[in-house]
Scaffold this active site. Structure first.
Site, PDB file in Angstrom:
ATOM      1  CG  HIS A 139      -2.588   4.293  -2.218  1.00 29.04           C
ATOM      2  ND1 HIS A 139      -2.336   4.004  -3.536  1.00 29.04           N
ATOM      3  CD2 HIS A 139      -1.410   4.674  -1.685  1.00 29.04           C
ATOM      4  CE1 HIS A 139      -1.056   4.198  -3.790  1.00 29.04           C
ATOM      5  NE2 HIS A 139      -0.462   4.604  -2.679  1.00 29.04           N
ATOM      6  N   GLY A 140      -6.754   5.405  -2.436  1.00 29.80           N
ATOM      7  CA  GLY A 140      -8.212   5.245  -2.436  1.00 29.80           C
ATOM      8  C   GLY A 140      -8.927   6.487  -1.950  1.00 29.80           C
TER       9      GLY A 140
ATOM     10  CG  ASP B 263      -0.756   4.693  -8.383  1.00 26.89           C
ATOM     11  OD1 ASP B 263      -0.221   4.647  -7.257  1.00 26.89           O
ATOM     12  OD2 ASP B 263      -1.992   4.779  -8.543  1.00 26.89           O
ATOM     13  CG  HIS B 264      -0.782   0.707  -6.797  1.00 32.06           C
ATOM     14  ND1 HIS B 264      -0.644   0.219  -5.528  1.00 32.06           N
ATOM     15  CD2 HIS B 264      -1.736   1.670  -6.739  1.00 32.06           C
ATOM     16  CE1 HIS B 264      -1.478   0.850  -4.719  1.00 32.06           C
ATOM     17  NE2 HIS B 264      -2.140   1.752  -5.422  1.00 32.06           N
TER      18      HIS B 264
ATOM     19  CB  THR C  14     -12.379   6.087  -8.852  1.00 28.21           C
ATOM     20  OG1 THR C  14     -11.428   5.046  -8.669  1.00 28.21           O
ATOM     21  CG2 THR C  14     -13.635   5.515  -9.468  1.00 28.21           C
TER      22      THR C  14
ATOM     23  CG  ASN D 190      -2.409   8.300  -4.221  1.00 29.13           C
ATOM     24  OD1 ASN D 190      -1.633   9.242  -4.118  1.00 29.13           O
ATOM     25  ND2 ASN D 190      -2.001   7.058  -4.266  1.00 29.13           N
TER      26      ASN D 190
ATOM     27  CG  HIS E 275      -7.117   1.576  -5.119  1.00 26.45           C
ATOM     28  ND1 HIS E 275      -6.326   0.582  -4.625  1.00 26.45           N
ATOM     29  CD2 HIS E 275      -6.358   2.688  -5.142  1.00 26.45           C
ATOM     30  CE1 HIS E 275      -5.117   1.065  -4.373  1.00 26.45           C
ATOM     31  NE2 HIS E 275      -5.108   2.352  -4.677  1.00 26.45           N
ATOM     32  N   GLY E 276     -11.422   2.915  -5.743  1.00 29.55           N
ATOM     33  CA  GLY E 276     -12.686   2.828  -6.474  1.00 29.55           C
ATOM     34  C   GLY E 276     -13.792   3.634  -5.825  1.00 29.55           C
TER      35      GLY E 276
HETATM   36  P1  13P Z   1      -9.219   6.140  -6.015  1.00 32.34           P
HETATM   37  O1  13P Z   1      -9.345   5.716  -7.439  1.00 32.34           O
HETATM   38  O2  13P Z   1     -10.069   5.311  -5.113  1.00 32.34           O
HETATM   39  O3  13P Z   1      -9.390   7.592  -5.806  1.00 32.34           O
HETATM   40  O4  13P Z   1      -7.707   5.766  -5.583  1.00 32.34           O
HETATM   41  C1  13P Z   1      -6.635   6.349  -6.254  1.00 32.34           C
HETATM   42  C2  13P Z   1      -5.370   5.712  -5.810  1.00 32.34           C
HETATM   43  O5  13P Z   1      -5.137   5.507  -4.646  1.00 32.34           O
HETATM   44  C3  13P Z   1      -4.382   5.357  -6.833  1.00 32.34           C
HETATM   45  O6  13P Z   1      -3.340   4.600  -6.320  1.00 32.34           O
END
Ligand code: 13P
Length: 274
Positions: free
Chosen positions: A202-203, A81-82, A227, A224, A174-175
């Protein structure tokens, strides 16, 4: 079976469904995640940040995911990832990852295209799938003015890079925050009309349940979640470990935390498969 994410996303696109991608934060949860998905017959992408991958070790993680996949009835992909550095992509592919993401979203468009092309070549040579990003997914402080992905840029980016999946900026972060994010489904709709490959959310933690479903309908086939899974594990751990004695078996303490994470995983699966 262990595979790249390409056939998983192609099938999901055909069926109008999503494939969940869950972030691994520790080795312990690898079989937990795979079994949670297998129990509800859902193909799954297990993904990992560069820092967690390095903490575990690329090849150790890949061998364990491959081994775990052998016992599953569903397909499992392992995705980096990323990654912002091509060396990390090389490391993951050499270690046996089946999929990678190059994230050049903070770079100017042309530089993002140029670096993504290099990452695509590395992934293709290793027989792996590749995701890239255009437009920013926030982290930390929520920003009001937002670099959303321009649909025409997305179309050009996909045409010039030949990637398998595109992460886009539609206002997600994210988070975990007190309130869920207000995402721009209108922008997603335009990107979906302009681009013919699977899009990536994402997020996922900060996105309302109804919005997750709408994202799948509007072309997001990789979703995805990170968190919220970590939060469910740690929340349960605080409870369980607070009452534990030092000579209690670690295994029994962790089983309860793993169960809490399994429940979160299966709720997320219900959101993306309908
Ligand atoms: P979250 O942690 O906000 O669920 O996002 C996960 C993510 O997009 C990882 O790339």
């Amino acid at each position: 079976m262990y595979c790249t994410m390409k056939p998983l996303l192609a099938q999901a696109m055909e069926d109008g469904q999503g494939v969940p991608a869950f972030n691994i934060h520790a080795l312990e949860v690898v079989p937990v995640m795979a079994k949670a998905a297998d129990a509800v017959k859902c193909p799954v992408i297990l993904q990992v940040s560069v820092s967690t991958a390095k903490y575990i070790g690329y090849s150790l993680l890949a061998s364990i995911v491959k081994k775990v996949s052998e016992d599953m009835t569903v397909d499992v992909a392992l995705h980096l990832d990323h990654a912002t550095d091509l060396e990390d992509i090389r490391g993951a592919l050499d270690g046996g990852f089946s999929s990678v993401m190059y994230d050049g979203s903070k770079l100017p468009f042309e530089e993002n295209v140029a670096n993504t092309l290099k990452a695509v070549e590395l992934a293709r040579n290793a027989g792996a799938s590749i995701e890239a990003e255009l437009g920013i997914v926030g982290r930390g402080k929520i920003i009001e003015t937002y670099p959303y992905t321009e649909p025409e840029d997305a179309a050009e980016f996909v045409r010039r890079t030949g990637i398998d999946a595109l992460a886009v900026g539609i206002g997600t972060h994210h988070g975990m925050y007190k309130a869920k994010t207000n995402i721009r489904l209108d922008i997603l709709k335009k990107i979906h009309e302009a681009v013919d490959i699977p899009l990536v959310l994402h997020g996922g933690t900060g996105v309302r349940d109804d919005d997750v479903r709408e994202c799948v309908r509007l072309g997001m086939h990789k979703l995805n979640f990170g968190t919220e899974l970590n939060v469910s594990w740690v929340r349960k751990a605080k409870e369980v470990f607070a009452e534990a004695e030092p000579d209690d078996t670690m295994r029994n303490l962790m089983i309860e935390c793993n169960q809490a994470m399994t429940e979160t995983i299966q709720k997320k699966i219900q959101l993306v498969r309908f």
